[in-house]
Motif scaffolding. Structure first.
Motif, PDB file in Angstrom:
ATOM      1  N   MET A   1       0.856  -1.193   0.000  1.00 13.16           N
ATOM      2  CA  MET A   1       0.000   0.000   0.000  1.00 13.16           C
ATOM      3  C   MET A   1       0.890   1.241   0.000  1.00 13.16           C
ATOM      4  O   MET A   1       1.823   1.340   0.787  1.00 13.16           O
ATOM      5  CB  MET A   1      -0.906   0.006   1.228  1.00 13.16           C
ATOM      6  N   PRO A   2       0.626   2.208  -0.900  1.00  8.96           N
ATOM      7  CA  PRO A   2       1.458   3.412  -0.936  1.00  8.96           C
ATOM      8  C   PRO A   2       1.390   4.171   0.381  1.00  8.96           C
ATOM      9  O   PRO A   2       0.396   4.125   1.099  1.00  8.96           O
ATOM     10  CB  PRO A   2       0.834   4.223  -2.083  1.00  8.96           C
ATOM     11  N   GLU A   3       2.479   4.869   0.675  1.00  7.26           N
ATOM     12  CA  GLU A   3       2.532   5.642   1.910  1.00  7.26           C
ATOM     13  C   GLU A   3       1.518   6.786   1.858  1.00  7.26           C
ATOM     14  O   GLU A   3       1.406   7.498   0.867  1.00  7.26           O
ATOM     15  CB  GLU A   3       3.942   6.187   2.102  1.00  7.26           C
ATOM     16  N   GLN A   4       0.784   6.963   2.956  1.00  9.69           N
ATOM     17  CA  GLN A   4      -0.237   8.002   3.019  1.00  9.69           C
ATOM     18  C   GLN A   4       0.403   9.350   3.355  1.00  9.69           C
ATOM     19  O   GLN A   4       1.374   9.414   4.106  1.00  9.69           O
ATOM     20  CB  GLN A   4      -1.283   7.639   4.072  1.00  9.69           C
ATOM     21  N   PRO A   5      -0.138  10.437   2.805  1.00 10.00           N
ATOM     22  CA  PRO A   5       0.424  11.766   3.091  1.00 10.00           C
ATOM     23  C   PRO A   5       0.237  12.139   4.559  1.00 10.00           C
ATOM     24  O   PRO A   5      -0.687  11.663   5.231  1.00 10.00           O
ATOM     25  CB  PRO A   5      -0.373  12.696   2.171  1.00 10.00           C
ATOM     26  N   SER A   6       1.116  13.023   5.033  1.00  7.94           N
ATOM     27  CA  SER A   6       0.985  13.538   6.396  1.00  7.94           C
ATOM     28  C   SER A   6      -0.190  14.509   6.485  1.00  7.94           C
ATOM     29  O   SER A   6      -0.772  14.920   5.473  1.00  7.94           O
ATOM     30  CB  SER A   6       2.273  14.246   6.809  1.00  7.94           C
ATOM     31  N   LEU A   7      -0.536  14.870   7.716  1.00  9.87           N
ATOM     32  CA  LEU A   7      -1.654  15.793   7.921  1.00  9.87           C
ATOM     33  C   LEU A   7      -1.403  17.127   7.232  1.00  9.87           C
ATOM     34  O   LEU A   7      -2.283  17.669   6.546  1.00  9.87           O
ATOM     35  CB  LEU A   7      -1.879  15.996   9.421  1.00  9.87           C
ATOM     36  N   THR A   8      -0.205  17.666   7.394  1.00  9.17           N
ATOM     37  CA  THR A   8       0.101  18.961   6.775  1.00  9.17           C
ATOM     38  C   THR A   8       0.071  18.863   5.258  1.00  9.17           C
ATOM     39  O   THR A   8      -0.409  19.769   4.568  1.00  9.17           O
ATOM     40  CB  THR A   8       1.471  19.462   7.250  1.00  9.17           C
ATOM     41  N   THR A   9       0.575  17.757   4.713  1.00  7.33           N
ATOM     42  CA  THR A   9       0.531  17.571   3.265  1.00  7.33           C
ATOM     43  C   THR A   9      -0.902  17.528   2.771  1.00  7.33           C
ATOM     44  O   THR A   9      -1.239  18.126   1.740  1.00  7.33           O
ATOM     45  CB  THR A   9       1.271  16.282   2.885  1.00  7.33           C
ATOM     46  N   ARG A  10      -1.773  16.842   3.484  1.00  7.47           N
ATOM     47  CA  ARG A  10      -3.188  16.784   3.087  1.00  7.47           C
ATOM     48  C   ARG A  10      -3.821  18.178   3.115  1.00  7.47           C
ATOM     49  O   ARG A  10      -4.645  18.519   2.259  1.00  7.47           O
ATOM     50  CB  ARG A  10      -3.962  15.845   4.018  1.00  7.47           C
ATOM     51  N   GLN A  11      -3.453  18.969   4.102  1.00 11.36           N
ATOM     52  CA  GLN A  11      -4.010  20.316   4.186  1.00 11.36           C
ATOM     53  C   GLN A  11      -3.596  21.160   2.988  1.00 11.36           C
ATOM     54  O   GLN A  11      -4.411  21.904   2.438  1.00 11.36           O
ATOM     55  CB  GLN A  11      -3.561  20.971   5.489  1.00 11.36           C
ATOM     56  N   LEU A  12      -2.347  21.064   2.573  1.00 10.97           N
ATOM     57  CA  LEU A  12      -1.899  21.812   1.397  1.00 10.97           C
ATOM     58  C   LEU A  12      -2.509  21.254   0.121  1.00 10.97           C
ATOM     59  O   LEU A  12      -2.780  22.006  -0.832  1.00 10.97           O
ATOM     60  CB  LEU A  12      -0.372  21.785   1.311  1.00 10.97           C
ATOM     61  N   MET A  13      -2.733  19.933   0.077  1.00 10.80           N
ATOM     62  CA  MET A  13      -3.394  19.337  -1.080  1.00 10.80           C
ATOM     63  C   MET A  13      -4.835  19.835  -1.191  1.00 10.80           C
ATOM     64  O   MET A  13      -5.343  20.046  -2.295  1.00 10.80           O
ATOM     65  CB  MET A  13      -3.349  17.812  -0.965  1.00 10.80           C
ATOM     66  N   ALA A  14      -5.514  20.015  -0.064  1.00 10.76           N
ATOM     67  CA  ALA A  14      -6.848  20.622  -0.100  1.00 10.76           C
ATOM     68  C   ALA A  14      -6.763  22.073  -0.527  1.00 10.76           C
ATOM     69  O   ALA A  14      -7.650  22.584  -1.245  1.00 10.76           O
ATOM     70  CB  ALA A  14      -7.502  20.507   1.272  1.00 10.76           C
ATOM     71  N   GLY A  15      -5.688  22.762  -0.122  1.00  8.87           N
ATOM     72  CA  GLY A  15      -5.554  24.176  -0.443  1.00  8.87           C
ATOM     73  C   GLY A  15      -5.474  24.464  -1.929  1.00  8.87           C
ATOM     74  O   GLY A  15      -5.959  25.504  -2.388  1.00  8.87           O
ATOM     75  N   VAL A  16      -4.878  23.557  -2.710  1.00  5.98           N
ATOM     76  CA  VAL A  16      -4.769  23.816  -4.153  1.00  5.98           C
ATOM     77  C   VAL A  16      -6.134  23.748  -4.827  1.00  5.98           C
ATOM     78  O   VAL A  16      -6.311  24.297  -5.928  1.00  5.98           O
ATOM     79  CB  VAL A  16      -3.792  22.823  -4.816  1.00  5.98           C
ATOM     80  N   HIS A  17      -7.111  23.095  -4.202  1.00 13.24           N
ATOM     81  CA  HIS A  17      -8.478  23.094  -4.728  1.00 13.24           C
ATOM     82  C   HIS A  17      -9.267  24.302  -4.251  1.00 13.24           C
ATOM     83  O   HIS A  17     -10.181  24.758  -4.943  1.00 13.24           O
ATOM     84  CB  HIS A  17      -9.204  21.816  -4.292  1.00 13.24           C
ATOM     85  N   LEU A  18      -8.928  24.807  -3.080  1.00 11.61           N
ATOM     86  CA  LEU A  18      -9.703  25.892  -2.482  1.00 11.61           C
ATOM     87  C   LEU A  18      -9.213  27.275  -2.887  1.00 11.61           C
ATOM     88  O   LEU A  18      -9.969  28.242  -2.792  1.00 11.61           O
ATOM     89  CB  LEU A  18      -9.662  25.772  -0.954  1.00 11.61           C
TER      90      LEU A  18
END
Length: 479
Positions: A1-18
């Motif tokens: 299973m691929p490594e899951q992103p960290s919490l901060t990474t997920r927040q920035l990934m949401a930011g590129v949509h917002l």
């Protein structure tokens, strides 16, 4: 299973949509300018954020095409009315872009645009209802059905973005398929993230706000050829690791200036022993689950008989409030209302960027360049919370004590001495909010102003003026 992103990474990934501007900045920095080294990322997987930014752009373009076609059809069938529609939706798009501003004038401007856009659209709909259309049903359809179809496209885009945001926050997240060029750039970003070498045109870019800086120089007495900086750094590593409150990650980094840096595509890069000693730093990173990070940079150098110890402390503010908790993020209603104007603008922006890249040179042919921005810093709150600043100061002083103790211990073990370390001859300052606080200059004096001078007062031996009017010996000490 691929490594899951960290919490901060997920927040920035949401930011590129917002945030469209943040998304474009990520793509421009990491993808369009492949000659730039990526800024050090301490708690973020920059390649994952870039992949999500490209996905967000594709999602926007997918819905921008039908929106643009609706505008073209509307202008052909009901030109003047769609000019009013365009003015109203453009005002709403401007208000949505300014809604996060903190300056009162900008926020008032956003409010005025909201009201203006609503009034213009209301007047447009009223005009469409009472206007007799000479060409019959085609004009009525364009006037009434056009805005309804635009609203449907905007709602579909919003639903697609919210679905992606929920997927980002889930434990089953998988990275979308990306172009072949992304694979090459992603490999470079990953190599730079794990490398000890960083091209750093702006001092300590990526580490956040510089809170404190201290420097100390002293003469080492004895045979200095036996002194090795590596021994001190190893001792500091051991001492830092023994302090549970630091929860630190300790490594060495080499901060190179932009001039003379090797080309990004040229491998292998220089080995650490081939780099100047002036670029060598010990990096101590301490973080917490709230995406707040404190990084202390320590440099120890021996230039002849002079031992130089320098320390800089930086702190990263938390991620912007609207980026946090990706699984609970929602596409703003204001952006949905502004989508009829914002989505065609996405298409126009993409076309201009594409045209600029047509004469682009092959990879590796551009001169190397350092990073222009840090995607983590760009996604941070503008100010550092007071408790975070206090915690960073605690970490800074703890590390400083550990470093000085390690230096004294190594000097003692090698039969050397540095009286200046024992006398605490330090010059330190805190720089924050464009001000400088002098923490300690002992012993010594300070002068400020153009062509100012400070004299050494340590040679004075008399106690100073006394109550005896005949005692003027203290005036002789002042020369």
């Amino acid at each position: 299973m691929p490594e899951q992103p960290s919490l901060t990474t997920r927040q920035l990934m949401a930011g590129v949509h917002l945030d469209r501007r943040y998304r474009n900045a990520v793509i421009d920095e990491l993808y369009e300018h492949e000659e730039r080294y990526s800024a050090p990322s301490y708690d973020v997987d920059a390649a994952a954020v870039l992949a999500e930014a490209l996905t967000a752009r594709r999602t926007a373009l997918r819905w921008a095409v039908p929106m643009a076609l609706l505008w073209i059809a509307g202008f052909l069938l009901a030109g003047w009315l769609y000019a009013l529609y365009a003015a109203g939706f453009t005002a709403l798009a401007g208000a949505a872009a300014l809604r996060r501003a903190r300056h009162p004038v900008v926020r008032v401007t956003a409010g005025i645009l909201w009201v203006l856009g609503g009034v213009v659209l209301g007047a447009s709909f009223a005009a469409a209802a009472v206007t007799p259309w000479p060409d019959g049903w085609s004009g009525v359809t364009a006037a009434v059905a056009g805005p309804a179809l635009m609203a449907a496209v905007a709602e579909a885009h919003r639903a697609a973005v919210e679905k992606r945001l929920r997927f980002i926050g889930s434990s089953t997240y998988r990275r979308s398929e990306q172009p072949r060029r992304f694979g090459m750039i992603s490999a470079l970003i990953e190599a730079e993230r794990t490398s000890s070498m960083a091209v750093d045109p702006a001092p300590l870019l990526g580490a956040g706000t510089l809170l404190a800086h201290s420097a100390q120089a002293t003469e080492v007495l004895g045979h200095t050829a036996v002194f090795e900086v590596s021994d001190v750094l190893a001792r500091v590593r051991s001492r830092v690791g023994a302090v549970p409150g630091l929860t630190a990650r300790v490594d060495e980094c080499f901060l190179l200036p932009e001039e003379g840096a090797p080309r990004r595509w040229s491998l292998p890069h220089p080995r650490p022993d081939e780099l100047p000693a002036s670029t060598r730093w010990l990096r101590i990173t301490s973080g917490d689950p709230g995406s707040r990070l404190t990084t202390v940079f320590v440099q120890i150098r021996l230039d002849g008989p002079v031992l130089f110890v320098q320390q800089a402390t930086c702190a990263l503010p938390p991620v912007r409030r609207e980026f946090r908790a990706a699984n609970r993020a929602r596409f703003p209603l204001g952006r949905t209302l502004a989508a009829p104007a914002a989505l065609p603008a996405e298409l126009a922006t993409w076309a201009v960027r594409r045209a600029r890249r047509l004469p682009s040179s092959p990879p590796g042919s551009r001169p190397p360049s350092g990073p222009h921005l840090s995607i983590r810093e760009l996604a941070s709150e503008p100010t550092l919370p007071p408790l975070t600043a206090a915690e960073a100061e605690r970490i800074s002083w703890t590390v400083r004590l550990l470093v000085l103790d390690a230096v004294r211990e190594v000097l003692r073990d090698q039969g050397l001495s540095a009286p200046g370390l024992n006398e605490q001859r330090t010059e330190s300052h805190n720089a924050q909010n464009s001000g400088i606080h002098i923490g300690n200059i002992t012993p010594g004096t300070i002068a400020a102003g153009f062509d100012a001078r400070a004299s050494d007062i340590t040679r004075h031996t008399s106690p100073g003026p006394t109550t005896n009017p005949d005692d003027d010996s203290w005036e002789d000490d002042l020369g």
